[in-house]
Enzyme design. Sequence first.
Site, PDB file in Angstrom:
ATOM      1  N   GLU A 294     154.002   4.060   1.197  1.00  0.00           N
ATOM      2  CA  GLU A 294     153.464   5.397   1.472  1.00  0.00           C
ATOM      3  C   GLU A 294     152.181   5.277   2.308  1.00  0.00           C
ATOM      4  O   GLU A 294     151.998   5.997   3.279  1.00  0.00           O
ATOM      5  CB  GLU A 294     153.189   6.076   0.133  1.00  0.00           C
ATOM      6  CG  GLU A 294     153.018   7.573   0.256  1.00  0.00           C
ATOM      7  CD  GLU A 294     152.705   8.187  -1.103  1.00  0.00           C
ATOM      8  OE1 GLU A 294     152.899   7.506  -2.131  1.00  0.00           O
ATOM      9  OE2 GLU A 294     152.270   9.352  -1.113  1.00  0.00           O
TER      10      GLU A 294
ATOM     11  N   ARG B  64     157.819  -7.881 -12.088  1.00  0.00           N
ATOM     12  CA  ARG B  64     158.504  -7.357 -13.272  1.00  0.00           C
ATOM     13  C   ARG B  64     160.008  -7.599 -13.253  1.00  0.00           C
ATOM     14  O   ARG B  64     160.688  -7.411 -14.263  1.00  0.00           O
ATOM     15  CB  ARG B  64     158.149  -5.882 -13.482  1.00  0.00           C
ATOM     16  CG  ARG B  64     156.709  -5.690 -13.950  1.00  0.00           C
ATOM     17  CD  ARG B  64     156.375  -4.226 -14.112  1.00  0.00           C
ATOM     18  NE  ARG B  64     156.428  -3.494 -12.868  1.00  0.00           N
ATOM     19  CZ  ARG B  64     155.416  -3.355 -12.027  1.00  0.00           C
ATOM     20  NH1 ARG B  64     154.243  -3.895 -12.303  1.00  0.00           N
ATOM     21  NH2 ARG B  64     155.559  -2.671 -10.910  1.00  0.00           N
TER      22      ARG B  64
HETATM   23  P1  AMP Z   1     160.359   1.014  -4.563  1.00  0.00           P
HETATM   24  O1  AMP Z   1     160.192  -0.021  -3.489  1.00  0.00           O
HETATM   25  O2  AMP Z   1     159.733   2.330  -4.202  1.00  0.00           O
HETATM   26  O3  AMP Z   1     161.809   1.172  -4.986  1.00  0.00           O
HETATM   27  O4  AMP Z   1     159.531   0.544  -5.804  1.00  0.00           O
HETATM   28  C1  AMP Z   1     160.044  -0.371  -6.652  1.00  0.00           C
HETATM   29  C2  AMP Z   1     159.007  -1.324  -7.163  1.00  0.00           C
HETATM   30  O5  AMP Z   1     157.804  -0.659  -7.530  1.00  0.00           O
HETATM   31  C3  AMP Z   1     159.500  -2.029  -8.383  1.00  0.00           C
HETATM   32  O6  AMP Z   1     159.129  -3.385  -8.248  1.00  0.00           O
HETATM   33  C4  AMP Z   1     158.814  -1.348  -9.538  1.00  0.00           C
HETATM   34  O7  AMP Z   1     158.340  -2.321 -10.432  1.00  0.00           O
HETATM   35  C5  AMP Z   1     157.666  -0.590  -8.932  1.00  0.00           C
HETATM   36  N1  AMP Z   1     157.613   0.842  -9.273  1.00  0.00           N
HETATM   37  C6  AMP Z   1     157.669   1.872  -8.399  1.00  0.00           C
HETATM   38  N2  AMP Z   1     157.508   3.046  -8.997  1.00  0.00           N
HETATM   39  C7  AMP Z   1     157.372   2.788 -10.301  1.00  0.00           C
HETATM   40  C8  AMP Z   1     157.180   3.604 -11.477  1.00  0.00           C
HETATM   41  N3  AMP Z   1     157.083   4.941 -11.405  1.00  0.00           N
HETATM   42  N4  AMP Z   1     157.101   2.988 -12.660  1.00  0.00           N
HETATM   43  C9  AMP Z   1     157.181   1.636 -12.749  1.00  0.00           C
HETATM   44  N5  AMP Z   1     157.346   0.821 -11.698  1.00  0.00           N
HETATM   45  C10 AMP Z   1     157.445   1.376 -10.481  1.00  0.00           C
END
Ligand code: AMP
Length: 181
Positions: A104, A67
């Site tokens: 997680e 994305r």
């Molecule tokens: P993180 O590594 O936890 O910062 O997660 C970021 C990645 O996961 C990004 O590539 C986002 O596209 C996706 N992501 C995580 N949580 C969400 C959410 N609640 N809504 C949409 N995309 C998310």
Amino acid sequence: MIKTETSAISQRLNATIRDVPDFPKAGILFKDITPVFLDWQLCDDITTEIISKLKEKPDAVCVVESRGFFIGMLLANKMRIPLIPVRKKGKLPAETIAYTYDLEYGSATLELHKNVIKKDWNVLIHDDVLATGGTAVAAAELVKAEGGRIAGFAFIVELGFLDGINKISAYTPEIVSIISY
Ligand code: AMP
């Protein structure tokens, strides 16, 4: 979040992003940005807004699968700089370096093509959503391993309650998002 304010564009985004409860699993409120892509003007405005918040023009933008690719390509094109994709394990065809990080449950691996980033390039990292920050850290570590510097991070959405900024602020104070929840 640094540099996030309530603006006309954040209000338009808020009205466009779709909340999908319990996706991809129970308890997650997924911020679906696909409705944003139906509105070319909003995509253009997001791109302009992010660029206007950058202190300096980066040498390249590194975008995270999948994305991060959409607005990332517009950012690269508008700034007239190279686009460098970071992809999930096994997707990039040439020689890569890999970075594995904890989720997680289990782990994930991201990869970057070797020898694309020129030494000391200032590289902007872009993804759609900053959640816990693990993905952005992985992208930053890959860029650094290839000799680049982290010029900044740019997101469309920050999930402030997950405190991802805490993980990534060690790399640079240049952190931009348009809307924070
Ligand atoms: P993180 O590594 O936890 O910062 O997660 C970021 C990645 O996961 C990004 O590539 C986002 O596209 C996706 N992501 C995580 N949580 C969400 C959410 N609640 N809504 C949409 N995309 C998310």
